[in-house]
Design an enzyme around this catalytic site. Structure first.
Site, mmCIF file in Angstrom:
data_model
loop_
_atom_site.group_PDB
_atom_site.id
_atom_site.type_symbol
_atom_site.label_atom_id
_atom_site.label_comp_id
_atom_site.label_asym_id
_atom_site.label_seq_id
_atom_site.Cartn_x
_atom_site.Cartn_y
_atom_site.Cartn_z
ATOM 1 N N ARG A 65 -9.228 0.196 9.669
ATOM 2 C CA ARG A 65 -8.676 -1.103 10.031
ATOM 3 C C ARG A 65 -9.761 -2.072 10.498
ATOM 4 O O ARG A 65 -9.505 -3.247 10.658
ATOM 5 C CB ARG A 65 -7.703 -0.951 11.218
ATOM 6 C CG ARG A 65 -6.385 -0.311 10.871
ATOM 7 C CD ARG A 65 -5.534 -1.314 10.186
ATOM 8 N NE ARG A 65 -4.172 -1.444 10.605
ATOM 9 C CZ ARG A 65 -3.139 -0.727 10.185
ATOM 10 N NH1 ARG A 65 -3.299 0.287 9.418
ATOM 11 N NH2 ARG A 65 -1.919 -1.036 10.563
ATOM 12 N N ARG A 82 11.678 -0.461 10.699
ATOM 13 C CA ARG A 82 10.658 -0.055 11.658
ATOM 14 C C ARG A 82 10.694 -0.949 12.889
ATOM 15 O O ARG A 82 10.937 -2.137 12.791
ATOM 16 C CB ARG A 82 9.269 -0.134 10.991
ATOM 17 C CG ARG A 82 8.770 1.227 10.560
ATOM 18 C CD ARG A 82 7.552 1.125 9.710
ATOM 19 N NE ARG A 82 6.493 0.334 10.308
ATOM 20 C CZ ARG A 82 5.302 0.161 9.747
ATOM 21 N NH1 ARG A 82 5.041 0.721 8.585
ATOM 22 N NH2 ARG A 82 4.380 -0.571 10.334
ATOM 23 N N LYS A 142 0.818 -1.224 0.000
ATOM 24 C CA LYS A 142 0.000 0.000 0.000
ATOM 25 C C LYS A 142 0.845 1.264 0.000
ATOM 26 O O LYS A 142 0.578 2.187 -0.744
ATOM 27 C CB LYS A 142 -0.894 0.069 1.254
ATOM 28 C CG LYS A 142 -1.867 -1.042 1.410
ATOM 29 C CD LYS A 142 -2.806 -0.775 2.608
ATOM 30 C CE LYS A 142 -2.122 -0.588 3.953
ATOM 31 N NZ LYS A 142 -1.463 -1.763 4.499
ATOM 32 N N ARG A 201 0.634 -8.344 13.980
ATOM 33 C CA ARG A 201 -0.016 -7.462 12.995
ATOM 34 C C ARG A 201 -0.792 -8.264 11.956
ATOM 35 O O ARG A 201 -1.900 -7.908 11.582
ATOM 36 C CB ARG A 201 1.027 -6.570 12.320
ATOM 37 C CG ARG A 201 1.454 -5.415 13.230
ATOM 38 C CD ARG A 201 2.830 -4.891 12.884
ATOM 39 N NE ARG A 201 2.917 -4.328 11.557
ATOM 40 C CZ ARG A 201 4.043 -4.294 10.833
ATOM 41 N NH1 ARG A 201 5.162 -4.806 11.327
ATOM 42 N NH2 ARG A 201 4.041 -3.745 9.650
ATOM 43 N N ARG A 252 12.008 -5.331 5.273
ATOM 44 C CA ARG A 252 11.686 -3.990 4.798
ATOM 45 C C ARG A 252 12.609 -2.940 5.445
ATOM 46 O O ARG A 252 12.922 -3.015 6.621
ATOM 47 C CB ARG A 252 10.231 -3.679 5.135
ATOM 48 C CG ARG A 252 9.824 -2.261 4.799
ATOM 49 C CD ARG A 252 8.342 -2.111 4.741
ATOM 50 N NE ARG A 252 7.732 -2.153 6.065
ATOM 51 C CZ ARG A 252 6.425 -2.013 6.259
ATOM 52 N NH1 ARG A 252 5.609 -1.850 5.238
ATOM 53 N NH2 ARG A 252 5.939 -2.050 7.470
#
Ligand code: ADP
Ligand code: ZN
Length: 212
Positions: A88, A159, A15, A170, A125
């Site tokens: 969400r 992160r 996204k 998550r 990431r």
């Protein structure tokens, strides 16, 4: 005015990458509740202190807090937005309609991808701390190790919640909340699914077709 876009998809489904392209190619404004919350943490505000632990663990921040932050940071009369990371859950989807989008035209795009591949993606990431460019050590590594291709910065950060344990939380949260959100948009004929396992360029083509 272009339709407001709501990006739905699991953590790591791409996204954020697509949002950045929609901003640079089509002139959208990007609003990411995750970024807004991380800003609060960086500023060490009261709100930031309150949400820090929750976010590091990969749990959801309460709806009221996130909605207030969202409302304070967007003004739909000023242009078309991409909502990234919000809603969400079903309550947030309803609140977004009632309090933010109201009767402005909008579309939701679901980044459809096999959730089993996402954990590995997420722990690999990295994000440039200087310009925000997103990398992945598996399939989009910077050309020189530790150096941003785009701005030559050397702060390629991971992160705090991109570790194995938080990623598991998550993805679990995502699985348990997404279905009613998809049904909500599907029922009002506002949902478009894109195959998010394709290359980022291919996904962008599909997203662009949706926007037109
Ligand atoms: P990702 O989708 O990769 O998990 P985000 O940047 O969208 O990343 O969100 C990071 C974290 O911020 C979430 O795990 C959650 O703690 C918090 N957060 C972001 N958006 C919301 C939201 N709409 N409602 C509740 N918590 C949120
Ligand atoms: Zn950079």
């Amino acid at each position: 005015m272009k339709a407001q876009l709501i990006l739905l998809g699991a953590p790591g489904s791409g996204k954020g990458t697509q949002a950045a392209r929609l901003v640079s190619d089509l002139g959208y404004k990007h609003i990411s509740t995750g970024d807004l919350l991380r800003n609060e943490i960086a500023k060490e505000s009261e709100l930031g202190k309150k949400v820090q632990g929750i976010m590091t663990r990969g749990e959801l921040v309460d709806d009221t807090t996130v909605l207030e932050l969202l409302n304070a940071n967007c003004d739909l009369t000023s242009g078309s937005y991409i909502f990234d990371g919000f809603p969400r859950n079903l309550d947030q989807a309803k609140a977004l309609d009632l309090e933010v989008i109201k009767d402005v035209a909008h579309k939701a795009i679901y980044f459809d991808i096999d959730l089993d591949i996402l954990a590995e993606r997420l722990v690999n990431r990295r994000t440039c701390g200087d310009c925000g460019e997103i990398y992945n050590l598996l399939f989009k590594a910077p050309k020189a190790k530790g150096v941003c291709d785009k701005c030559s910065g050397t702060n390629l950060n991971q992160r705090k919640d991109d570790n194995e344990e938080s990623v598991k939380t998550r993805l679990g949260v995502f699985k348990s909340t997404i279905d009613p959100v998809l049904s909500y948009y599907e029922e009002k004929g506002a949902l478009k699914r894109v195959k998010a396992s394709a290359t980022s360029a291919e996904v962008f083509e599909e997203v662009k077709n949706t926007v037109k």
